[in-house]
Each structure stands twice: as C-alpha cells, then as structure tokens.
Scaffold this motif. Sequence first.
Motif, short mmCIF file in Angstrom:
data_model
loop_
_atom_site.label_atom_id
_atom_site.label_comp_id
_atom_site.label_asym_id
_atom_site.label_seq_id
_atom_site.Cartn_x
_atom_site.Cartn_y
_atom_site.Cartn_z
N LEU A 91 0.85 -0.71 -0.23
CA LEU A 91 0.13 0.03 -0.16
C LEU A 91 1.13 1.21 0.01
CD1 LEU A 91 -2.92 1.56 0.19
CD2 LEU A 91 -2.54 1.06 2.45
N SER A 92 1.80 0.91 0.68
CA SER A 92 3.01 1.87 0.52
C SER A 92 3.50 2.86 -0.73
CB SER A 92 3.66 1.99 1.56
OG SER A 92 5.58 3.11 1.73
N VAL A 93 4.21 1.48 -1.50
CA VAL A 93 4.71 1.23 -2.39
C VAL A 93 3.18 2.25 -3.77
CG1 VAL A 93 5.23 0.40 -4.40
CG2 VAL A 93 6.40 -0.05 -2.01
N GLU A 94 2.25 2.04 -3.46
CA GLU A 94 1.03 1.90 -4.08
C GLU A 94 0.99 3.94 -4.81
OE1 GLU A 94 -3.68 0.90 -5.34
OE2 GLU A 94 -2.55 0.13 -3.18
N LEU A 95 0.54 4.35 -2.82
CA LEU A 95 0.07 5.71 -2.63
C LEU A 95 1.41 6.61 -3.39
CD1 LEU A 95 -1.72 5.00 0.76
CD2 LEU A 95 -2.11 5.73 -1.11
N ALA A 96 3.04 5.74 -2.89
CA ALA A 96 4.36 6.59 -3.28
C ALA A 96 3.61 7.69 -4.82
CB ALA A 96 5.08 5.80 -2.78
N CYS A 97 3.80 5.52 -5.59
CA CYS A 97 3.40 6.18 -6.88
C CYS A 97 2.49 7.24 -7.51
CB CYS A 97 3.06 4.92 -7.49
SG CYS A 97 4.94 3.13 -7.38
N ILE A 139 9.72 6.52 2.06
CA ILE A 139 8.21 6.26 0.93
C ILE A 139 6.78 6.09 1.72
CG2 ILE A 139 7.42 4.16 -0.16
CD1 ILE A 139 10.62 5.22 -1.16
N ALA A 140 6.88 5.46 3.07
CA ALA A 140 5.44 5.29 3.48
C ALA A 140 4.88 7.37 3.18
CB ALA A 140 5.81 5.30 4.30
N GLU A 141 5.98 8.07 3.82
CA GLU A 141 5.57 9.88 3.92
C GLU A 141 5.67 10.29 1.97
OE1 GLU A 141 9.21 11.66 5.88
OE2 GLU A 141 8.71 11.21 7.33
N SER A 142 5.97 9.81 1.29
CA SER A 142 6.24 10.10 0.04
C SER A 142 4.45 9.83 -0.48
CB SER A 142 6.62 8.96 -0.92
OG SER A 142 8.00 9.29 -0.61
N GLY A 143 3.83 8.90 0.23
CA GLY A 143 2.02 8.40 0.17
C GLY A 143 1.37 9.11 0.65
N LYS A 144 1.91 9.87 1.68
CA LYS A 144 1.02 11.31 2.66
C LYS A 144 -0.15 10.46 3.28
CE LYS A 144 2.04 14.11 -0.98
NZ LYS A 144 3.34 14.66 -0.79
N ASN A 145 0.11 9.95 3.59
CA ASN A 145 -0.67 8.77 4.82
C ASN A 145 -0.61 8.68 6.00
OD1 ASN A 145 -2.80 7.24 6.07
ND2 ASN A 145 -3.44 6.31 4.07
N GLN A 146 -0.50 9.80 7.28
CA GLN A 146 -0.13 10.06 9.01
C GLN A 146 0.24 8.18 9.38
OE1 GLN A 146 2.41 12.13 9.43
NE2 GLN A 146 2.79 10.33 11.50
N LEU A 184 13.36 1.98 -5.99
CA LEU A 184 13.01 3.73 -6.17
C LEU A 184 12.94 3.70 -7.75
CD1 LEU A 184 13.19 6.47 -5.28
CD2 LEU A 184 15.84 6.16 -5.02
N ARG A 185 13.63 3.10 -8.02
CA ARG A 185 13.64 3.49 -9.59
C ARG A 185 12.36 3.69 -10.51
NH1 ARG A 185 18.82 0.82 -10.35
NH2 ARG A 185 17.48 -1.07 -10.46
N ALA A 186 11.72 2.49 -9.66
CA ALA A 186 10.14 2.08 -10.60
C ALA A 186 9.12 2.85 -9.62
CB ALA A 186 10.22 0.85 -9.63
N ASP A 191 6.11 3.96 -12.20
CA ASP A 191 5.33 2.54 -12.46
C ASP A 191 4.40 1.40 -10.74
OD1 ASP A 191 4.87 0.17 -12.87
OD2 ASP A 191 7.45 0.08 -14.22
N ARG A 192 3.57 1.14 -11.14
CA ARG A 192 2.71 1.00 -9.52
C ARG A 192 3.30 -0.16 -9.83
NH1 ARG A 192 -1.58 -1.21 -8.78
NH2 ARG A 192 -2.52 -1.34 -10.80
N GLU A 193 2.26 -0.82 -11.22
CA GLU A 193 2.67 -2.82 -10.94
C GLU A 193 4.23 -2.90 -11.05
OE1 GLU A 193 1.10 -3.96 -14.38
OE2 GLU A 193 -0.63 -3.52 -14.12
N GLY A 194 5.25 -2.32 -11.56
CA GLY A 194 6.58 -2.55 -11.35
C GLY A 194 7.28 -2.60 -10.22
N ALA A 195 6.75 -1.08 -9.28
CA ALA A 195 7.00 -1.06 -7.87
C ALA A 195 6.60 -1.66 -6.67
CB ALA A 195 6.61 0.15 -7.33
N GLN A 196 5.57 -1.67 -7.38
CA GLN A 196 4.85 -3.34 -6.11
C GLN A 196 5.43 -4.61 -6.28
OE1 GLN A 196 0.37 -2.80 -6.62
NE2 GLN A 196 0.74 -1.50 -4.90
N ARG A 197 5.65 -4.92 -7.79
CA ARG A 197 6.61 -6.45 -8.35
C ARG A 197 7.87 -6.33 -7.74
NH1 ARG A 197 6.59 -6.12 -13.09
NH2 ARG A 197 8.45 -5.40 -13.55
#
Length: 218
Positions: A91-97, A139-146, A184-186, A191-197
Amino acid sequence: MMQHSRLYNTSSDYVYFDLRDKIASRELKPKQRLLEVKIATEMGVSRTPVREALRRLASEGLVKIVPNSGARVASPTPNEMENAYSVLENLSVELACRNGLDSRAIESLESVLAAEESASEKEDIDAFLEANNAFHRLIAESGKNQVLCEHIDSIMTRTNVFIFFCDDFDEEKKASVAEHRAILRAIAKRDREGAQREMREHLTHSHRALAAAEGKVN
C-alpha cells in the motif's frame, strides 16, 4: 558485534549499551532471564538505571518484560507480522506512485541508500538499521498518509529485532540495497505495478531472512 568506545551520559545509558551489545553478540541468549539485582551488582549501579535500561530495550523489542515474572531476552517469531508487513508495504508503494516523488524526496532516498550501502560494506548493524528504517519511512511519507506511516514505523521496529539477532551480514542483507534501488527507480517512474513487484520480491527475500533468523534465535 564489537563493543564501541562510548561516552555515557547516565548510568542507564551505560547499562543499556552493555546489555544491547551482549544481546547482539548473543552472549545473552534468547529467552534468558535478566535479573535486575544481578545486573546491578555486576555493573556496580543501583536497580533504577537497570530498570530504565530494560524498559528502553523492551521498547526496541530486544527484551520482553512480563508482569510478575521480570525481563527476558526476546525470542521473536516472524509470523505475527509477516502478512501485515506485506500489505502495508505494498500500500505504501502504491500511494507513493500515485503521489509521485519530487526532487527533494528522490535526493533524500538516494542519500539514505548511499548510507545503507556504506553500512553494509562496513558491516555496521546500527547504521544499516537506521538507513533501512529511513528508506521505508520516506516511501511511506511520500504516500502522504500519516496513519500508514505510523504503522510502518511500528512494524519496522519489530522487524529490526530479527535483523539484530541475525549472524553478521549475509547475502540477504547485502542484496537489500540493490532491491531498494530497484523499488526507488520504479516509484520515480510512477510505475505502480513495477514498484509493487519489486517490493514483493524484496519482502520475499526479507521474510526468508526472518525465517532463518528465527531458527537461529529459537
């Protein structure tokens, strides 16, 4: 782990670092009782700084304090956190993307990865844990969800216990830096799918290391 030369501000600091080093080097074994009176006598301090040090170690998950039973060195199992960890990190990665990374966030993450790589090369477990925590937190902070950030913090604290108990720096730890760079690159490309993978693969390796650590401490 080698004991480092330190300046202690308080007796509690002295006891804390001594016990922490002994736990890390496995001089103190998982589930071993930590008797306040015995520790105080051996270290030439009163029971108050010992009690404070034990509480501090308990807050890090390295010691477990049981009411009416006392303190023991932790003996963690990965099962309690594995599923929640995977869900929260994905979820953290999805929100960051979704929100994207600005140049300042990317610079901060690159700096953290450089610190993590340096810590891995030097086999400095404290610096490695600090950088690893910082990466997942950013990464979590980038999703802006405290709320998510707070959960990630809690889980990272507990996960650190497993890393702390592992023998030295194995290939799983050294691979962590490369895996973090791929994540980080994804995310930077949104690239949500790439980052989650990439995150799933990283978590698979991490969980494998946690299982190995469980075998060593139990």
